[in-house]
Scaffold this active site. Sequence first.
Site, PDB file in Angstrom:
ATOM      1  N   LYS A 120      -5.058 -11.077  -6.568  1.00 56.78           N
ATOM      2  CA  LYS A 120      -6.195 -11.137  -5.653  1.00 56.78           C
ATOM      3  C   LYS A 120      -7.378 -10.316  -6.186  1.00 56.78           C
ATOM      4  O   LYS A 120      -7.162  -9.232  -6.740  1.00 56.78           O
ATOM      5  CB  LYS A 120      -5.715 -10.560  -4.313  1.00 56.78           C
ATOM      6  CG  LYS A 120      -6.608 -10.803  -3.141  1.00 56.78           C
ATOM      7  CD  LYS A 120      -6.002 -10.203  -1.884  1.00 56.78           C
ATOM      8  CE  LYS A 120      -6.073  -8.692  -1.853  1.00 56.78           C
ATOM      9  NZ  LYS A 120      -5.778  -8.093  -0.557  1.00 56.78           N
ATOM     10  N   LYS A 123       0.822  -1.219   0.000  1.00 54.49           N
ATOM     11  CA  LYS A 123       0.000   0.000   0.000  1.00 54.49           C
ATOM     12  C   LYS A 123       0.849   1.258   0.000  1.00 54.49           C
ATOM     13  O   LYS A 123       0.474   2.261  -0.604  1.00 54.49           O
ATOM     14  CB  LYS A 123      -0.964   0.007   1.193  1.00 54.49           C
ATOM     15  CG  LYS A 123      -2.088  -0.991   1.022  1.00 54.49           C
ATOM     16  CD  LYS A 123      -3.252  -0.710   1.954  1.00 54.49           C
ATOM     17  CE  LYS A 123      -4.390  -1.693   1.686  1.00 54.49           C
ATOM     18  NZ  LYS A 123      -5.391  -1.738   2.717  1.00 54.49           N
ATOM     19  N   LYS A 159     -10.912  -4.514  -4.281  1.00 56.47           N
ATOM     20  CA  LYS A 159     -11.740  -3.313  -4.468  1.00 56.47           C
ATOM     21  C   LYS A 159     -11.030  -2.299  -5.351  1.00 56.47           C
ATOM     22  O   LYS A 159     -11.656  -1.471  -6.004  1.00 56.47           O
ATOM     23  CB  LYS A 159     -11.994  -2.618  -3.126  1.00 56.47           C
ATOM     24  CG  LYS A 159     -12.782  -3.405  -2.125  1.00 56.47           C
ATOM     25  CD  LYS A 159     -12.688  -2.771  -0.718  1.00 56.47           C
ATOM     26  CE  LYS A 159     -13.335  -3.652   0.322  1.00 56.47           C
ATOM     27  NZ  LYS A 159     -13.164  -3.203   1.697  1.00 56.47           N
TER      28      LYS A 159
HETATM   29  P1  TYM Z   1     -10.770  -5.688   4.241  1.00 56.42           P
HETATM   30  O1  TYM Z   1     -11.792  -4.669   4.569  1.00 56.42           O
HETATM   31  O2  TYM Z   1      -9.757  -5.383   3.196  1.00 56.42           O
HETATM   32  O3  TYM Z   1     -11.473  -7.040   3.810  1.00 56.42           O
HETATM   33  C1  TYM Z   1     -12.516  -7.605   4.575  1.00 56.42           C
HETATM   34  C2  TYM Z   1     -12.383  -9.111   4.610  1.00 56.42           C
HETATM   35  O4  TYM Z   1     -12.417  -9.644   3.281  1.00 56.42           O
HETATM   36  C3  TYM Z   1     -11.310 -10.504   3.081  1.00 56.42           C
HETATM   37  N1  TYM Z   1     -10.902 -10.455   1.660  1.00 56.42           N
HETATM   38  C4  TYM Z   1     -10.764 -11.530   0.884  1.00 56.42           C
HETATM   39  N2  TYM Z   1     -10.928 -12.834   1.129  1.00 56.42           N
HETATM   40  C5  TYM Z   1     -10.709 -13.686   0.098  1.00 56.42           C
HETATM   41  N3  TYM Z   1     -10.344 -13.279  -1.151  1.00 56.42           N
HETATM   42  C6  TYM Z   1     -10.167 -11.981  -1.435  1.00 56.42           C
HETATM   43  N4  TYM Z   1      -9.826 -11.592  -2.670  1.00 56.42           N
HETATM   44  C7  TYM Z   1     -10.372 -11.032  -0.394  1.00 56.42           C
HETATM   45  N5  TYM Z   1     -10.281  -9.668  -0.327  1.00 56.42           N
HETATM   46  C8  TYM Z   1     -10.614  -9.345   0.933  1.00 56.42           C
HETATM   47  C9  TYM Z   1     -10.231  -9.964   4.000  1.00 56.42           C
HETATM   48  O5  TYM Z   1      -9.258 -10.951   4.278  1.00 56.42           O
HETATM   49  C10 TYM Z   1     -11.037  -9.579   5.211  1.00 56.42           C
HETATM   50  O6  TYM Z   1     -11.275 -10.706   6.035  1.00 56.42           O
HETATM   51  N6  TYM Z   1      -7.539  -5.310   8.037  1.00 56.42           N
HETATM   52  C11 TYM Z   1      -8.830  -5.822   7.632  1.00 56.42           C
HETATM   53  C12 TYM Z   1      -9.982  -5.274   8.440  1.00 56.42           C
HETATM   54  C13 TYM Z   1      -9.831  -5.415   9.916  1.00 56.42           C
HETATM   55  C14 TYM Z   1      -9.987  -6.604  10.669  1.00 56.42           C
HETATM   56  C15 TYM Z   1      -9.809  -6.210  12.033  1.00 56.42           C
HETATM   57  C16 TYM Z   1     -10.240  -7.919  10.331  1.00 56.42           C
HETATM   58  C17 TYM Z   1      -9.570  -4.403  10.788  1.00 56.42           C
HETATM   59  N7  TYM Z   1      -9.566  -4.876  12.061  1.00 56.42           N
HETATM   60  C18 TYM Z   1      -9.863  -7.151  13.058  1.00 56.42           C
HETATM   61  C19 TYM Z   1     -10.313  -8.853  11.372  1.00 56.42           C
HETATM   62  C20 TYM Z   1     -10.131  -8.476  12.713  1.00 56.42           C
HETATM   63  C21 TYM Z   1      -9.074  -5.442   6.178  1.00 56.42           C
HETATM   64  O7  TYM Z   1      -8.537  -4.483   5.687  1.00 56.42           O
HETATM   65  O8  TYM Z   1     -10.033  -6.174   5.566  1.00 56.42           O
END
Ligand code: TYM
Length: 354
Positions: free
Chosen positions: A217, A115, A220
Amino acid sequence: MSEFKPLVFSGVQPTGNLHLGNYLGAIRKFVALQESHNCIYCVVDLHALTAQLVHDDLQGQTRSITAAFLAAGIDPKQHIVFNQSRVPGHAELAWIFNCVARIGWMNRMTQFKDKAGKDRENASLGLLAYPSLMAADILLYRATHVPVGDDQKQHLELTRDIAQKFNIDFSKRIADTGLGVDMLVGEERVNGYFPLTEPLIEGPAPRVMSLRDGTKKMSKSDVSDLSRINLTDDADSISKKIRKAKTDPEPLPGDVEGLEGRPEAENLVGIYAALSDTSKEAVIADFGGQQFSAFKPALTELAVSVMSPISAEMRRLMDDPAYIDGVLEDGGDRAGAIAGKTMNDVKEIIGLLY
Ligand code: TYM
């Protein structure tokens, strides 16, 4: 011996449209875990400020993720659904964890490197410290299990490192205050305040890949909308995106091993398996030897049958923002009560007057 009570926590950022990767990697698992666990699901709006500070409609985005949670089947009465910024403990505990974690740990995070790109000096301090806020999200509730996609694995390892360092650095104070819990770490029985949280990453689609490139991957931020299926896509768009999804010229293999080295085929089979709650083996048993021209329409039909009711319900909920705000407020109150107790314990352990 006492152990931590099982508790599930996870979060999703309110940035951009949710896609099939978010749904299969995370939200679908959130829904299933409600049967067996107490769960807390959070729209992590403070995280959204790390990569980009100013957003056009952060409140709308927060409501939209909440609507997706509810539309997918999360029950906000039985469990807790709220947005992170409502509970001040997240930022407060993150500060303490900033003092527990080492800069070297943060510099090693691949997501930070991706990032921040080449211009690391210009990334926000929040982007570097992001995993420490994520650890705070989880440990504020002393959660034991965290369902996420594969891309969050490294952040969860860091969450365990932070918990472990806190438990060791403050072991004497934890013992003196009697606030610790006995737990097994490997073979060893130790006393600590924070659990060593387990990631829940398994399943046939822990990493859903782009429909245009099976080595990237699904994300978004991909410029091509054809690369992902959005939770809000209608049946026509889903059908078009699967029709145009990149494949190779071979038919589907006769066994799962045959998917190796065929990332696009493996991705579509994994998506089918996750959407139908089966395994890649079961999908290959049904479709092995068939051409993509036969498999893709079946995948489209399945994807539409699963996603359409969710997007319809999301649209209905988005027309009632007052209801969504009520859910978040109620969830925030209940989360806040748990968080407040943890923060008092942490202050007691550290030696802060409160
Ligand atoms: P975020 O908002 O980017 O994504 C949310 C969830 O979706 C999953 N994900 C995927 N899983 C499979 N294939 C993909 N292509 C894919 N893209 C996204 C992510 O793994 C995630 O589970 N840091 C985290 C948010 C967060 C969080 C937390 C998660 C903040 N605090 C505490 C768990 C516990 C994030 O940016 O997810």
